[in-house]
Scaffold this motif. Sequence first.
Motif, short mmCIF file in Angstrom:
data_model
loop_
_atom_site.label_atom_id
_atom_site.label_comp_id
_atom_site.label_asym_id
_atom_site.label_seq_id
_atom_site.Cartn_x
_atom_site.Cartn_y
_atom_site.Cartn_z
N PRO A 172 33.97 42.69 43.51
CA PRO A 172 34.93 42.74 42.39
C PRO A 172 35.06 41.41 41.64
O PRO A 172 35.12 41.39 40.42
N HIS A 173 35.09 40.28 42.37
CA HIS A 173 35.24 38.98 41.70
C HIS A 173 34.03 38.65 40.84
O HIS A 173 34.17 38.10 39.74
N VAL A 174 32.84 38.93 41.35
CA VAL A 174 31.62 38.66 40.58
C VAL A 174 31.60 39.52 39.32
O VAL A 174 31.31 39.04 38.22
N LEU A 175 31.95 40.79 39.47
CA LEU A 175 31.99 41.69 38.32
C LEU A 175 33.03 41.22 37.31
O LEU A 175 32.79 41.19 36.09
N GLN A 176 34.20 40.82 37.81
CA GLN A 176 35.27 40.35 36.92
C GLN A 176 34.83 39.14 36.10
O GLN A 176 35.01 39.09 34.88
N ASP B 118 24.01 45.82 34.81
CA ASP B 118 23.10 46.94 35.05
C ASP B 118 23.05 47.30 36.53
O ASP B 118 22.98 48.47 36.90
N GLN B 119 23.10 46.28 37.39
CA GLN B 119 23.13 46.55 38.83
C GLN B 119 24.37 47.37 39.18
O GLN B 119 24.28 48.36 39.92
N HIS B 120 25.52 46.97 38.66
CA HIS B 120 26.76 47.71 38.92
C HIS B 120 26.66 49.13 38.36
O HIS B 120 27.06 50.10 39.02
N ARG B 121 26.11 49.23 37.16
CA ARG B 121 25.98 50.55 36.50
C ARG B 121 25.12 51.49 37.35
O ARG B 121 25.39 52.68 37.44
N GLN B 122 24.08 50.93 37.96
CA GLN B 122 23.17 51.75 38.77
C GLN B 122 23.66 51.92 40.21
O GLN B 122 22.91 52.36 41.08
N LYS B 123 24.93 51.57 40.43
CA LYS B 123 25.60 51.77 41.73
C LYS B 123 25.07 50.84 42.82
O LYS B 123 25.22 51.11 44.00
N HIS B 124 24.42 49.73 42.42
CA HIS B 124 24.10 48.69 43.40
C HIS B 124 25.37 47.87 43.61
O HIS B 124 26.11 47.60 42.66
N LYS C 136 30.15 33.93 43.37
CA LYS C 136 31.48 33.90 42.75
C LYS C 136 31.77 32.52 42.18
O LYS C 136 32.25 32.39 41.05
N TRP C 137 31.47 31.46 42.95
CA TRP C 137 31.76 30.10 42.48
C TRP C 137 30.85 29.73 41.31
O TRP C 137 31.29 29.06 40.36
N ALA C 138 29.59 30.15 41.36
CA ALA C 138 28.69 29.88 40.23
C ALA C 138 29.22 30.53 38.95
O ALA C 138 29.22 29.93 37.87
N LEU C 139 29.72 31.75 39.09
CA LEU C 139 30.27 32.47 37.93
C LEU C 139 31.57 31.84 37.45
O LEU C 139 31.83 31.77 36.24
N HIS C 140 32.41 31.40 38.39
CA HIS C 140 33.64 30.68 38.01
C HIS C 140 33.29 29.51 37.10
O HIS C 140 33.94 29.27 36.08
N ILE C 141 32.25 28.75 37.50
CA ILE C 141 31.88 27.54 36.75
C ILE C 141 31.37 27.89 35.35
O ILE C 141 31.86 27.35 34.36
N ILE C 142 30.42 28.82 35.27
CA ILE C 142 29.83 29.07 33.93
C ILE C 142 30.84 29.73 33.00
O ILE C 142 30.86 29.44 31.80
N THR C 143 31.70 30.60 33.55
CA THR C 143 32.72 31.24 32.70
C THR C 143 33.71 30.20 32.21
O THR C 143 34.09 30.19 31.03
N PRO D 240 38.65 43.50 38.27
CA PRO D 240 37.60 43.98 37.36
C PRO D 240 38.15 44.89 36.27
O PRO D 240 37.67 44.87 35.14
N THR D 241 39.16 45.70 36.61
CA THR D 241 39.72 46.64 35.63
C THR D 241 40.37 45.88 34.48
O THR D 241 40.16 46.21 33.30
N THR D 242 41.14 44.85 34.80
CA THR D 242 41.79 44.05 33.76
C THR D 242 40.75 43.35 32.88
O THR D 242 40.89 43.30 31.66
N ALA D 243 39.71 42.81 33.53
CA ALA D 243 38.64 42.13 32.77
C ALA D 243 37.89 43.12 31.88
O ALA D 243 37.55 42.81 30.73
N ALA D 244 37.65 44.33 32.40
CA ALA D 244 36.96 45.38 31.61
C ALA D 244 37.80 45.76 30.40
O ALA D 244 37.29 45.89 29.27
#
Length: 665
Positions: free
Chosen positions: A320-324, A310-316, A263-270, A390-394
């Motif tokens: 929510p925060h990482v997906l967002q 793709d991981q989320h799509r395949q139900k892996h 989550k923190w890695a994604l916060h930084i790059i985003t 995630p819904t708002t981000a989607a």
Amino acid sequence: MDPNRIIQALKGTIDPNLRLAAENELNQSYKIINFAPTLLQIIVSDQVEFPVRQAAAIYLKNMVSQYWQDREPPPGEVIFPFNIHENDRQQIRDNIVEGIIQSPDSVRAQLTVCLRAIIKHDFPGRWTGIVDKIGMYLQSQNGASGYGSLLALYQLVKTYEYKKAEERDPLLAAMQLFLPRIQQQITELLPDSTVFSVLIQKQILKIFHALVQYSLPLQLVSNTIMTQWMEILRAVIDRGVPPETLEIDEDDRPELVWWKCKKWALHIITRLFERYGSPGNVTKEYFEFADFFLKTYAVGIQQVLLKVMDQHRQKHYVTPHVLQQALNYLNQGVSHSLTWKQMKPHMQTISQEVIFPLMCYKDEDEKLWLEDPYEYIRMKFNVYDDHAFPTTAAQSLLCKAAKKRKEVLPKMMDFCHQILMDPNSDPRKKDGALHVIGSLAELLLKKRAYKDQMELLLQNYVFPLLNSNLGYLRARSCWVLHSFSPLQFHNELNLRNAVELVKRNLIVDKEMPVKVEAAIALQTLVSNQEQAKVYIRPFIRPVMQELLHVIKETENDDLTSVIQKMICEYNEEVAIIAIDMTQNLAEIFSKVLQSDEYEESEDKTVMALGILSTIDTILTVMEDHKEITQQLEGICLQVIGLVLQKPIIGTVLYCRKIPGKGSGG
């Protein structure tokens, strides 16, 4: 200062029977020299019972926050207010980092708050030594010392997080020393996925985030250094999570350190992409960096995030925060041809198999609707709620892609149309299709190819669902009508139907979430459609009564603005019921102010202000009706009495206005 005396007093604060005497003892002792350092000794002592150490930590935190800063006497007085003595402050400065290193987590949390306050007031002027101390423990081979020093460094960086670039020199001087060290440390730890290793990695990422998220110090983070950090971030996002984490309950997985690290890695790059790496959207000092970021990192990072999709799509499982955050990064990528070229082949799949399912009614929605419909309403109207992330981000990604990239909208509309046309479609998918279409309403109403079809779409698919036996579909259909309320109707019968159906959902429906959506839809139709205003005029009394009932039941502050707008639209009709309405609002105001959660809940304060504003609106539109305003005066005085008993921020203004209007002033 006798530690045992303080320990006994602290122990007494935990026992309800002894609390008063214990608090008196502490209140008589805290100004004595050496009291505060003795608290710190108690906190770090393994010989003292843990609840007492916790009580000592809370007491010290409160003392530091109130009495650390030097304070002058109030105007006209000569006696200086109490401050912690400089000798005591020095003892605490000398020992607090060690206290953080030695203490268990719950006590450590209080000490890090103390440290932040001390750094804020004393660094760099009175306490340059903090840098040497952090540096010494950062090099330690002892795991606890290393982790404690990172917590201390985080407090130093957080103190400067939101300061202007020109005010950050003391921090940047320290980070010249620390940044290479923590970069080397996280690089060495990356292959180690044990809990403590990943905990340290997460703390290093939090430090880097606080360093760069508001102001990127290019003099400290050169392109070469940034490249090394981007490799670290990519590796953290891309690596797997231990398979045994799947045995943990799904609700608890976001708290696991491996997911928090991602989550923190994604916060930084985003954040880097949004604020510094997006050419055309950055301030002058970041022009070169933005160009470099887009050409060097953006595509490589996006490749990893497409894997996450793709991981989320395949139900892996993905939290929510990482997906967002992954969706937010892709949102930035849509605008740039370089990243769009890579994303484009995947966009239809992402739209239909990632975004669309997120926008459908889910099991957790159903559970909440049935168990606590009022909480369901609060959650749906709070875009900051975890469930909404995630819904708002989607939704944002879809709207951006549909607006910027011409092939996205027709494909998504065809997809939704197929679902709505099929009588055997899963009702939840129908909800998702309507959610997508309503989200795109502003864009659809601007496109000639679509805007003339929208009336037919409402007639064929939305109107019938306003009578659905499923509450969530009735609510969604009301929301779609609200989204399309500016539509120019060609057939007046369709507009009449829309207004009639929504009115019925407000007045007759038994499900509170449906009533809330119907209320908002009705008001937007009335505000946007002159004919709708005419249709509702004969029913204004039952409509307003029901609006008041829904506000009373749900305490949803969005509805106070709905009722205000309706009052302004129907000021003549409201005159007949103004006194009843104001009395109702006064009762709701009293209920809100006297509720148990009032002191803790910001929502309650917002709601209370919304009610006062609504009363003020009634008084404004009734100004020419002297006989009514005179009767309103008594109700307004009751409200003012309540405010004076329990003042709330912002009410003084209304209290000044209300009696003036009520008395014809």
